[in-house]
Design a protein around this motif. Structure first.
Motif, PDB file in Angstrom:
ATOM      1  N   GLU A 174      43.178  42.891  50.386  1.00 52.91           N
ATOM      2  CA  GLU A 174      42.937  44.004  51.300  1.00 52.91           C
ATOM      3  C   GLU A 174      41.693  44.790  50.899  1.00 52.91           C
ATOM      4  O   GLU A 174      40.600  44.254  50.931  1.00 52.91           O
ATOM      5  CB  GLU A 174      44.196  44.883  51.369  1.00 52.91           C
ATOM      6  N   ILE A 175      41.834  46.053  50.498  1.00 51.29           N
ATOM      7  CA  ILE A 175      40.654  46.895  50.256  1.00 51.29           C
ATOM      8  C   ILE A 175      39.889  46.512  48.996  1.00 51.29           C
ATOM      9  O   ILE A 175      38.774  47.000  48.782  1.00 51.29           O
ATOM     10  CB  ILE A 175      41.021  48.388  50.207  1.00 51.29           C
ATOM     11  N   VAL A 176      40.460  45.655  48.143  1.00 48.13           N
ATOM     12  CA  VAL A 176      39.726  45.204  46.955  1.00 48.13           C
ATOM     13  C   VAL A 176      39.325  43.734  47.071  1.00 48.13           C
ATOM     14  O   VAL A 176      38.992  43.093  46.069  1.00 48.13           O
ATOM     15  CB  VAL A 176      40.532  45.448  45.655  1.00 48.13           C
ATOM     16  N   SER A 177      39.339  43.207  48.286  1.00 51.02           N
ATOM     17  CA  SER A 177      38.922  41.817  48.489  1.00 51.02           C
ATOM     18  C   SER A 177      37.418  41.677  48.272  1.00 51.02           C
ATOM     19  O   SER A 177      36.629  42.550  48.651  1.00 51.02           O
ATOM     20  CB  SER A 177      39.285  41.362  49.902  1.00 51.02           C
ATOM     21  N   PHE A 178      37.035  40.556  47.667  1.00 53.63           N
ATOM     22  CA  PHE A 178      35.636  40.277  47.343  1.00 53.63           C
ATOM     23  C   PHE A 178      35.362  38.791  47.582  1.00 53.63           C
ATOM     24  O   PHE A 178      36.200  37.953  47.226  1.00 53.63           O
ATOM     25  CB  PHE A 178      35.389  40.622  45.862  1.00 53.63           C
ATOM     26  N   PRO A 179      34.251  38.437  48.203  1.00 50.87           N
ATOM     27  CA  PRO A 179      33.126  39.303  48.544  1.00 50.87           C
ATOM     28  C   PRO A 179      33.233  40.001  49.890  1.00 50.87           C
ATOM     29  O   PRO A 179      32.410  40.862  50.186  1.00 50.87           O
ATOM     30  CB  PRO A 179      31.951  38.313  48.552  1.00 50.87           C
ATOM     31  N   ASP A 180      34.206  39.629  50.708  1.00 51.75           N
ATOM     32  CA  ASP A 180      34.299  40.207  52.051  1.00 51.75           C
ATOM     33  C   ASP A 180      35.418  41.234  52.103  1.00 51.75           C
ATOM     34  O   ASP A 180      36.577  40.936  51.809  1.00 51.75           O
ATOM     35  CB  ASP A 180      34.545  39.110  53.083  1.00 51.75           C
ATOM     36  N   PHE A 181      35.079  42.424  52.499  1.00 54.92           N
ATOM     37  CA  PHE A 181      35.986  43.561  52.552  1.00 54.92           C
ATOM     38  C   PHE A 181      37.142  43.300  53.512  1.00 54.92           C
ATOM     39  O   PHE A 181      36.934  42.932  54.662  1.00 54.92           O
ATOM     40  CB  PHE A 181      35.186  44.786  53.003  1.00 54.92           C
ATOM     41  N   CYS A 182      38.366  43.476  53.023  1.00 57.38           N
ATOM     42  CA  CYS A 182      39.580  43.356  53.838  1.00 57.38           C
ATOM     43  C   CYS A 182      39.728  41.979  54.485  1.00 57.38           C
ATOM     44  O   CYS A 182      40.320  41.855  55.567  1.00 57.38           O
ATOM     45  CB  CYS A 182      39.626  44.450  54.900  1.00 57.38           C
ATOM     46  N   VAL A 183      39.201  40.947  53.836  1.00 50.61           N
ATOM     47  CA  VAL A 183      39.333  39.579  54.321  1.00 50.61           C
ATOM     48  C   VAL A 183      40.113  38.776  53.286  1.00 50.61           C
ATOM     49  O   VAL A 183      39.760  38.760  52.109  1.00 50.61           O
ATOM     50  CB  VAL A 183      37.960  38.933  54.570  1.00 50.61           C
ATOM     51  N   ALA A 184      41.164  38.103  53.729  1.00 47.35           N
ATOM     52  CA  ALA A 184      41.965  37.265  52.840  1.00 47.35           C
ATOM     53  C   ALA A 184      41.341  35.879  52.766  1.00 47.35           C
ATOM     54  O   ALA A 184      41.446  35.091  53.705  1.00 47.35           O
ATOM     55  CB  ALA A 184      43.396  37.172  53.342  1.00 47.35           C
ATOM     56  N   ALA A 185      40.675  35.578  51.658  1.00 51.85           N
ATOM     57  CA  ALA A 185      40.012  34.293  51.468  1.00 51.85           C
ATOM     58  C   ALA A 185      40.854  33.417  50.555  1.00 51.85           C
ATOM     59  O   ALA A 185      41.669  33.909  49.766  1.00 51.85           O
ATOM     60  CB  ALA A 185      38.629  34.499  50.869  1.00 51.85           C
ATOM     61  N   PRO A 186      40.681  32.098  50.629  1.00 54.08           N
ATOM     62  CA  PRO A 186      41.399  31.200  49.715  1.00 54.08           C
ATOM     63  C   PRO A 186      40.981  31.439  48.264  1.00 54.08           C
ATOM     64  O   PRO A 186      39.903  31.996  47.998  1.00 54.08           O
ATOM     65  CB  PRO A 186      40.978  29.803  50.189  1.00 54.08           C
ATOM     66  N   VAL A 187      41.806  31.014  47.350  1.00 57.62           N
ATOM     67  CA  VAL A 187      41.458  31.105  45.933  1.00 57.62           C
ATOM     68  C   VAL A 187      40.213  30.256  45.683  1.00 57.62           C
ATOM     69  O   VAL A 187      40.192  29.062  46.006  1.00 57.62           O
ATOM     70  CB  VAL A 187      42.617  30.610  45.049  1.00 57.62           C
ATOM     71  N   PRO A 188      39.159  30.830  45.121  1.00 55.51           N
ATOM     72  CA  PRO A 188      37.932  30.063  44.900  1.00 55.51           C
ATOM     73  C   PRO A 188      38.069  29.102  43.730  1.00 55.51           C
ATOM     74  O   PRO A 188      38.754  29.390  42.743  1.00 55.51           O
ATOM     75  CB  PRO A 188      36.885  31.143  44.602  1.00 55.51           C
ATOM     76  N   ALA A 189      37.408  27.969  43.842  1.00 60.43           N
ATOM     77  CA  ALA A 189      37.446  26.983  42.760  1.00 60.43           C
ATOM     78  C   ALA A 189      36.720  27.486  41.515  1.00 60.43           C
ATOM     79  O   ALA A 189      37.020  27.043  40.398  1.00 60.43           O
ATOM     80  CB  ALA A 189      36.830  25.675  43.238  1.00 60.43           C
ATOM     81  N   ASP A 190      35.769  28.401  41.708  1.00 60.00           N
ATOM     82  CA  ASP A 190      34.963  28.911  40.592  1.00 60.00           C
ATOM     83  C   ASP A 190      35.347  30.335  40.217  1.00 60.00           C
ATOM     84  O   ASP A 190      34.482  31.167  39.917  1.00 60.00           O
ATOM     85  CB  ASP A 190      33.478  28.838  40.945  1.00 60.00           C
ATOM     86  N   ALA A 191      36.647  30.635  40.221  1.00 60.11           N
ATOM     87  CA  ALA A 191      37.099  32.004  39.945  1.00 60.11           C
ATOM     88  C   ALA A 191      36.607  32.507  38.594  1.00 60.11           C
ATOM     89  O   ALA A 191      36.207  33.673  38.466  1.00 60.11           O
ATOM     90  CB  ALA A 191      38.628  32.074  40.004  1.00 60.11           C
ATOM     91  N   ALA A 192      36.622  31.662  37.582  1.00 54.95           N
ATOM     92  CA  ALA A 192      36.171  32.086  36.255  1.00 54.95           C
ATOM     93  C   ALA A 192      34.684  32.421  36.255  1.00 54.95           C
ATOM     94  O   ALA A 192      34.250  33.376  35.596  1.00 54.95           O
ATOM     95  CB  ALA A 192      36.474  31.004  35.226  1.00 54.95           C
ATOM     96  N   GLU A 193      33.888  31.648  36.997  1.00 52.51           N
ATOM     97  CA  GLU A 193      32.456  31.943  37.083  1.00 52.51           C
ATOM     98  C   GLU A 193      32.209  33.249  37.819  1.00 52.51           C
ATOM     99  O   GLU A 193      31.339  34.035  37.436  1.00 52.51           O
ATOM    100  CB  GLU A 193      31.739  30.792  37.791  1.00 52.51           C
ATOM    101  N   ILE A 194      32.968  33.473  38.888  1.00 49.59           N
ATOM    102  CA  ILE A 194      32.844  34.739  39.613  1.00 49.59           C
ATOM    103  C   ILE A 194      33.176  35.897  38.684  1.00 49.59           C
ATOM    104  O   ILE A 194      32.457  36.902  38.627  1.00 49.59           O
ATOM    105  CB  ILE A 194      33.769  34.743  40.844  1.00 49.59           C
TER     106      ILE A 194
END
Length: 274
Positions: A122-142
């Motif tokens: 929700e309000i702490v979504s990144f990189p897109d505000f209030c957008v539910a994105a899939p778990v990124p494959a590069d979460a550790a790099e992010i």
């Protein structure tokens, strides 16, 4: 002293395995308290007992019957003496997450709650505000790029977000536990706690140098615990201005500048790695 990680559990076996693996790899010295809310998946209790025996600093509590999310969280909080991080079992933590949250809580005695960035929050979504994105494959790099992108600012939030919610013991001592009587099996309890903290003169912040990935819908959702009109009415009954508070925050989007700084930092890091 680092916060104790409290994870309420109800089924979600595959998510749970991945979550605990990520905690063990990213924060091997963490103290962890699991509360099994009478999971009906027969694989879960045996897995948890093996997990408890496999390392130090592990607490495992079993509810004798299914009591719901709020009861389980409160039981876990009551089992620990200091700060806590409430972590959903459908999350994946990243290197440095717990250290960053610990530093954040210690930075200001007025901080009641701290929430990290995530892909789905929700309000702490990144990189897109209030957008539910899939778990990124590069979460550790992010997470690494975010952590290295300059000093954290800990911007204020209207409310914590429950997928990963750090709570200071000062706040718990001042305003009490989650309100089980009002919020029952769950949803709205973290918002109520956050707003009660504000009423008590404390603040909720974004831990903007930490990142925790979140699948969403995998923690307690089999019990039908989803935000609905009834849960919203319970929350509004306690805090009539809540809806306007969140709408104003979304309209202003005060995190936009910080998000862009981090987006640029990630882009630069990708460029240097090519």
């Amino acid at each position: 002293m680092k916060p104790v990680v409290v994870i309420p559990v109800f089924n979600a076996f595959e998510f749970l395995q991945d979550c605990l693996k990520s905690v063990e790899e990213s924060s091997p010295d963490a103290e962890i308290a699991l509360v099994n809310d009478a999971s009906t998946d027969e694989r879960v209790p045996a897995f948890l007992e093996n997990w408890k025996r496999a390392g130090a600093g592990r607490v495992l509590l079993h509810n004798d019957q299914n009591k719901g999310f709020v009861y389980s969280v409160n039981r876990g909080i009551s089992r620990t003496p200091g700060d806590v991080v409430l972590l959903n079992s459908d999350t994946l933590v990243t290197p440095g997450w717990l250290d960053a949250i610990s530093v954040c809580l210690a930075s200001d005695p007025n901080i009641a709650t701290a929430t990290p960035w995530t892909n789905n929050g929700e309000i702490v979504s990144f990189p897109d505000f209030c957008v539910a994105a899939p778990v990124p494959a590069d979460a550790a790099e992010i997470a690494g790029s975010i952590f290295q992108a300059g000093s954290p600012e800990y911007p204020e939030l209207p409310t914590a977000v429950g997928f990963c919610m750090a709570i200071s013991r000062v706040a718990i001592d001042r305003i009490g536990l989650f309100d089980e009587a009002t919020f029952g099996r769950g949803y709205g309890e973290e918002n109520d706690f956050s707003l009660r903290a504000v009423e008590a003169g404390m603040i909720n912040v974004l831990c903007d140098d930490a990142y925790v990935a979140h699948h969403g819908g995998g923690s307690f959702s089999p019990l039908g615990m989803r935000p609905d009109s009834e849960s919203m009415q319970r929350l509004l009954g306690r805090h009539p201005g809540y809806r306007e508070l969140i709408e104003d925050f979304i309209l202003r989007d005060p995190l936009s500048g910080r998000r862009q700084v981090l987006i640029d930092a990630i882009a630069r890091r990708h460029d240097t790695m090519r």
